[in-house]
Each structure stands twice: as structure tokens, then as C-alpha cells.
Design a protein around this motif. Sequence first.
Motif, PDB file in Angstrom:
ATOM      1  N   THR A  31      12.512  42.774 -25.351  1.00 28.77           N
ATOM      2  CA  THR A  31      13.036  43.916 -26.615  1.00 28.77           C
ATOM      3  C   THR A  31      14.398  44.559 -25.394  1.00 28.77           C
ATOM      4  OG1 THR A  31      11.592  45.128 -24.491  1.00 28.77           O
ATOM      5  CG2 THR A  31      11.104  44.937 -27.219  1.00 28.77           C
ATOM      6  N   ASP A  32      14.561  43.578 -23.926  1.00 23.95           N
ATOM      7  CA  ASP A  32      15.426  44.100 -23.154  1.00 23.95           C
ATOM      8  C   ASP A  32      16.365  42.207 -22.569  1.00 23.95           C
ATOM      9  OD1 ASP A  32      17.780  44.374 -21.354  1.00 23.95           O
ATOM     10  OD2 ASP A  32      16.242  46.550 -20.014  1.00 23.95           O
ATOM     11  N   PHE A  33      16.686  41.956 -23.713  1.00 27.98           N
ATOM     12  CA  PHE A  33      17.146  40.816 -23.726  1.00 27.98           C
ATOM     13  C   PHE A  33      17.587  40.431 -22.207  1.00 27.98           C
ATOM     14  CE2 PHE A  33      19.913  37.497 -23.704  1.00 27.98           C
ATOM     15  CZ  PHE A  33      19.201  35.913 -24.219  1.00 27.98           C
ATOM     16  N   GLU A  34      18.491  40.979 -21.486  1.00 29.40           N
ATOM     17  CA  GLU A  34      19.498  40.977 -20.391  1.00 29.40           C
ATOM     18  C   GLU A  34      17.963  40.895 -19.078  1.00 29.40           C
ATOM     19  OE1 GLU A  34      22.359  39.598 -19.642  1.00 29.40           O
ATOM     20  OE2 GLU A  34      22.635  39.480 -21.738  1.00 29.40           O
ATOM     21  N   LYS A  35      17.433  42.015 -19.022  1.00 28.84           N
ATOM     22  CA  LYS A  35      16.149  42.032 -18.209  1.00 28.84           C
ATOM     23  C   LYS A  35      15.387  40.685 -18.026  1.00 28.84           C
ATOM     24  CE  LYS A  35      13.020  45.094 -16.544  1.00 28.84           C
ATOM     25  NZ  LYS A  35      12.095  46.480 -16.698  1.00 28.84           N
TER      26      LYS A  35
ATOM     27  N   SER B 106      16.433  38.160 -28.415  1.00 33.04           N
ATOM     28  CA  SER B 106      16.554  39.749 -28.348  1.00 33.04           C
ATOM     29  C   SER B 106      15.554  40.253 -29.908  1.00 33.04           C
ATOM     30  CB  SER B 106      17.525  40.179 -28.555  1.00 33.04           C
ATOM     31  OG  SER B 106      18.547  39.567 -29.359  1.00 33.04           O
ATOM     32  N   GLY B 107      15.067  41.049 -29.318  1.00 35.88           N
ATOM     33  CA  GLY B 107      13.656  41.563 -30.578  1.00 35.88           C
ATOM     34  C   GLY B 107      12.941  42.316 -30.388  1.00 35.88           C
ATOM     35  N   LYS B 108      12.505  42.817 -31.375  1.00 37.47           N
ATOM     36  CA  LYS B 108      11.682  44.173 -30.940  1.00 37.47           C
ATOM     37  C   LYS B 108       9.924  43.473 -30.333  1.00 37.47           C
ATOM     38  CE  LYS B 108       9.577  44.235 -35.449  1.00 37.47           C
ATOM     39  NZ  LYS B 108       9.502  44.237 -36.377  1.00 37.47           N
TER      40      LYS B 108
ATOM     41  N   ASP C 120       5.201  39.969 -18.037  1.00 37.35           N
ATOM     42  CA  ASP C 120       6.447  39.712 -18.061  1.00 37.35           C
ATOM     43  C   ASP C 120       7.470  40.775 -18.580  1.00 37.35           C
ATOM     44  OD1 ASP C 120       7.051  39.554 -20.804  1.00 37.35           O
ATOM     45  OD2 ASP C 120       7.605  37.839 -21.544  1.00 37.35           O
ATOM     46  N   PRO C 121       8.372  41.734 -18.845  1.00 33.78           N
ATOM     47  CA  PRO C 121       9.147  42.810 -19.197  1.00 33.78           C
ATOM     48  C   PRO C 121       8.495  43.195 -19.726  1.00 33.78           C
ATOM     49  CG  PRO C 121      10.600  42.322 -17.847  1.00 33.78           C
ATOM     50  CD  PRO C 121       9.813  40.953 -17.575  1.00 33.78           C
ATOM     51  N   ASP C 122       8.187  42.434 -21.144  1.00 30.27           N
ATOM     52  CA  ASP C 122       7.260  42.531 -22.543  1.00 30.27           C
ATOM     53  C   ASP C 122       5.641  42.428 -22.424  1.00 30.27           C
ATOM     54  OD1 ASP C 122       9.093  43.595 -24.504  1.00 30.27           O
ATOM     55  OD2 ASP C 122      10.507  41.589 -23.588  1.00 30.27           O
ATOM     56  N   GLY C 123       4.872  42.379 -21.384  1.00 24.49           N
ATOM     57  CA  GLY C 123       3.598  42.065 -21.597  1.00 24.49           C
ATOM     58  C   GLY C 123       2.950  41.115 -21.537  1.00 24.49           C
ATOM     59  N   HIS C 124       4.010  39.891 -21.639  1.00 27.06           N
ATOM     60  CA  HIS C 124       3.471  38.622 -21.479  1.00 27.06           C
ATOM     61  C   HIS C 124       2.804  37.965 -21.082  1.00 27.06           C
ATOM     62  CE1 HIS C 124       5.149  39.165 -25.848  1.00 27.06           C
ATOM     63  NE2 HIS C 124       6.411  38.663 -25.702  1.00 27.06           N
ATOM     64  N   ASN C 125       1.848  37.206 -20.345  1.00 29.36           N
ATOM     65  CA  ASN C 125       0.364  36.568 -19.678  1.00 29.36           C
ATOM     66  C   ASN C 125       1.397  35.297 -19.277  1.00 29.36           C
ATOM     67  OD1 ASN C 125      -1.097  36.347 -17.698  1.00 29.36           O
ATOM     68  ND2 ASN C 125      -2.651  35.784 -19.338  1.00 29.36           N
TER      69      ASN C 125
END
Length: 124
Positions: free
Chosen positions: A10-14, A55-57, A110-115
Motif C-alpha cells: 500500500t505504501d510502495f516506497e516504504k 504498488s496496490g491496495k 512487514d508494513p502491510d502485515g505480511h508475515n
Amino acid sequence: MIDHVGLSATDFEKSKAFYTEALGTLGIKLLADWTFGDSRIAGFGIDRATFWLHSGKKVRGEAHLAFRARSHAEVNAFYSVALSMGGTDNGAPGPRPHYHANYYGAFVLDPDGHNIEACCHEPE
């Protein structure tokens, strides 16, 4: 068996910065970084890109990816750097004898919650 895998960010650069630093501890490098239409894409690997970030939702559910480390020290470095880059603890470095006798791993979200895991199958 698996040729490559990809995750949405969701935040590609981060997320790109997170993976560049955390996977760098395992000898995995950012090998591709481009824009395709409205999408940003980054590819990571050793000899060729096998892990892709785009990048994506936010996707529903949680992905689990494990990256192989060559030593316990690499697992420890991965965990430390991943946390410093905004990852969340999901299992500190240590033995996981319920997987097998020599399994040593660490888990971060990770920043999107993936383990995301780094693991070593070799004895110390």
C-alpha cells in the motif's frame, strides 16, 4: 518448484525500503525498479529477481514468505534490520525444534502485515 512470488504494497516506497534493507542482510538485492502504467514494481533476488513487490491496495488475508539465511547470524541481522525499518515483531530469532532439530528462524510483519521470515536449516 516456485519460480517467483509477488506481494502488493500500500505504501510502495516504504515497503521497498523495508525489503531492500531487511533482505540485504541475507544477500538478496534490489535488482529491478520501474513504473509500468500507474504501478510501481520492484524485483529482489540474488542472480535474478524472484521476489516481486508492486504498488496496490491492501489484500485480504495474510501472506507468509520465508527467505533462506546461510547462518543464524544472518537470521539475527534480518530481524534487527527489519524491526529498524518499521517491521513488527512476530517471533524473535531462535530455534524452532517443532519444525526440525536445526531450524532457526525469526518472523516480522512487514508494513502491510505480511508475515516475513528468515530461516536457517544449518546447526550453529
